[in-house]
Design an enzyme around this catalytic site. Structure first.
Site, PDB file in Angstrom:
ATOM      1  N   GLU A 184       1.804   1.956  -3.452  1.00  0.00           N
ATOM      2  CA  GLU A 184       0.675   2.516  -4.205  1.00  0.00           C
ATOM      3  C   GLU A 184       0.683   4.040  -4.108  1.00  0.00           C
ATOM      4  OE1 GLU A 184      -3.795   3.534  -3.364  1.00  0.00           O
ATOM      5  OE2 GLU A 184      -3.345   1.456  -2.814  1.00  0.00           O
ATOM      6  N   HIS A 185       0.953   4.573  -2.927  1.00  0.00           N
ATOM      7  CA  HIS A 185       1.034   6.022  -2.751  1.00  0.00           C
ATOM      8  C   HIS A 185       2.246   6.605  -3.471  1.00  0.00           C
ATOM      9  CE1 HIS A 185      -1.888   7.018   0.663  1.00  0.00           C
ATOM     10  NE2 HIS A 185      -2.088   5.735   0.407  1.00  0.00           N
ATOM     11  N   HIS A 207       0.821  -1.205   0.000  1.00  0.00           N
ATOM     12  CA  HIS A 207       0.000   0.000   0.000  1.00  0.00           C
ATOM     13  C   HIS A 207       0.860   1.262   0.000  1.00  0.00           C
ATOM     14  CE1 HIS A 207      -2.346   3.163   2.207  1.00  0.00           C
ATOM     15  NE2 HIS A 207      -3.178   2.877   1.226  1.00  0.00           N
ATOM     16  N   GLU A 216      -4.211   7.965   7.281  1.00  0.00           N
ATOM     17  CA  GLU A 216      -5.185   7.034   6.708  1.00  0.00           C
ATOM     18  C   GLU A 216      -5.478   5.891   7.682  1.00  0.00           C
ATOM     19  OE1 GLU A 216      -5.833   4.450   2.566  1.00  0.00           O
ATOM     20  OE2 GLU A 216      -3.994   5.605   2.885  1.00  0.00           O
TER      21      GLU A 216
END
Length: 442
Positions: A73-74, A70, A150
């Site tokens: 992904e950023h 993840h 997040e």
């Protein structure tokens, strides 16, 4: 059923599904290095959805790498050798397109949806992000704060958190039991070198799938992708790739996981392990799920919400992975009503496990599956996702008619058999709410 040509020669094109009257034609090409390209032609639209799927997700992470998929992904949006982060977003905004990404347990996807005339731009930008990301130290540090925010936002929402807690209760401290986002500790501790190494090991051509759907010409997509991946493609045998972490690990067991929080509502999940994504019984389990808690006419919705007004949200669901799955029942209710809601959930699950469903529920469940599947293919994004995910994680691409036929072929005996096996297993329960000192194991 159309079997994907796994041994297809590099550079050759294979028609996976012929479609009809020029529409719905699915083609597949394998480039040198193992990069796979699949497209579906939808000539009646003026848009194209383009995606790159990486066969890596949170279940591929070691404890030290938790959250790395993840995190990447950023970071892939933060700039490449050709473009800054602002240039990436500005190009897509100027074209009126939309671009995003998501990370799952077993894969990551980067995608864009644009006008058909802007397809070359989408292919160039998304491919550049996936193949040429810089992973700069300052970007790693800046994005660390975003991801921690997040995680905090996710943890503050008990309707989200309860699903992560349920996975942890079901699968334990294994890759499938850990959250996709990682933890505060793992994200705070990971450095740029570890993430960059993870990127180099995982984002190699043989572990990537390119998919496009809409008003596309397959040969043009292949040409544009080949140009965008110039310098990256090579001999697949010479390219290293890290192995998957493995299966779910610890054997799931029944139990209770209670998280005490001063919430206004109790959030609970009651469930167990399900079936794999390639299990032929997935169609029967889908019909069962629809009857038990898949819609407003389902048993759980009728008994808990409509008849008694005990909860606003109640549903059942099933998730499938490569080697296991989840079947669960979710409900959100006032803390004072949790016992009654839980009792009804247990009763309805037990009834379906013992007796199956009725003929009326069977037909209604089939109709619900057929409708949701076909209506979900009304846009190019969903079609791109279907062919890309099928190429990445399935051995075959079933046509729309194949899938509808398998749904229609489900019988009461099929549902009863899979229900008896899945719902007859010991259940795991997770609950989040203001239950200080409450022992739910009783």
């Amino acid at each position: 059923m159309t079997v994907l040509a796994r041994e297809q020669e590099p550079g050759s094109t294979f028609v996976v599904h012929p479609g009809a009257d020029g529409a719905g034609v699915v083609r597949r090409t394998v480039l040198p290095g193992g990069l796979r390209i699949v497209t579906e032609t939808v000539p009646t639209v003026r848009s194209v959805a383009f995606g790159i799927w990486a066969g890596v997700g949170s279940r591929d992470e070691s404890i030290e790498d938790a959250g790395a998929s993840h995190y990447l992904e950023h970071l892939l949006f933060k700039g490449t050798r050709k473009r800054t982060a602002l240039e990436i977003s500005s190009l897509m905004d100027a074209a009126g397109g939309e671009m995003n990404a998501f990370t799952a347990k077993e894969y990551t996807c980067y995608y864009a949806r644009v006008l058909d005339s802007d397809m070359p731009l989408a292919i160039d930008v998304v491919s550049d992000m996936v193949t040429n990301s810089l992973i700069e130290p300052q970007d790693v540090d800046a994005e660390r704060g975003v991801i921690l925010e997040e995680i905090a936002m996710h943890d503050d929402d008990p309707t989200d958190a309860v699903h992560d807690e349920f996975s942890a209760a079901l699968f334990g401290d294994t890759p499938l039991g850990r959250p996709i986002l990682g933890t505060v500790e793992s994200i705070s501790g990971v450095g740029r070198d570890r993430i960059a190494r993870y990127y180099r090991e995982r984002y190699v051509p043989q572990n990537l799938v390119v998919s496009a759907a809409g008003n596309v010409d397959h040969d043009e997509v292949v040409r544009l992708v080949q140009a965008a991946f110039e310098g990256v493609l090579g001999d697949a045998a010479q390219l290293p790739t890290a192995p998957r972490i493995g299966g779910p690990g610890a054997s799931p067991a029944a139990g209770v996981r209670s998280i005490v929080r001063p919430t206004e509502q109790a959030n609970l999940i009651l469930g167990t392990v399900g079936i794999t994504r390639t299990d032929e019984r997935r169609f029967a389990l889908g019909v069962l799920n629809a009857a038990l808690g898949g819609g407003m006419s389902s048993r759980l919705f009728q008994e808990i919400r409509e008849k008694r007004g005990l909860a606003y949200s109640v549903y059942s669901y099933n998730s499938q992975y490569a080697d296991t799955g989840i079947f669960g029942v979710y409900a959100g209710c006032l803390p004072a009503k949790v016992d009654e809601v839980l009792e009804i959930c247990r009763d309805e699950v037990a009834k379906v496990a013992e007796h199956g469903i009725t003929e009326e529920e069977l037909e209604r469940g089939k109709g619900q599956l057929r409708g949701s599947f076909v209506l979900g293919l009304e846009d190019t994004g969903s079609r791109m996702s279907r062919i890309g995910k099928s190429e990445l994680v399935y051995d075959s691409l079933l046509s729309v008619d194949d899938i509808l036929g398998r749904i229609e072929a489900v019988t009461l005996d099929d549902v009863r058999t899979v229900g008896r096996e899945i719902l007859g297993r010991p259940m795991t329960m997770t609950v989040i709410g203001p239950f200080e000192g409450r022992d739910f194991t009783l």
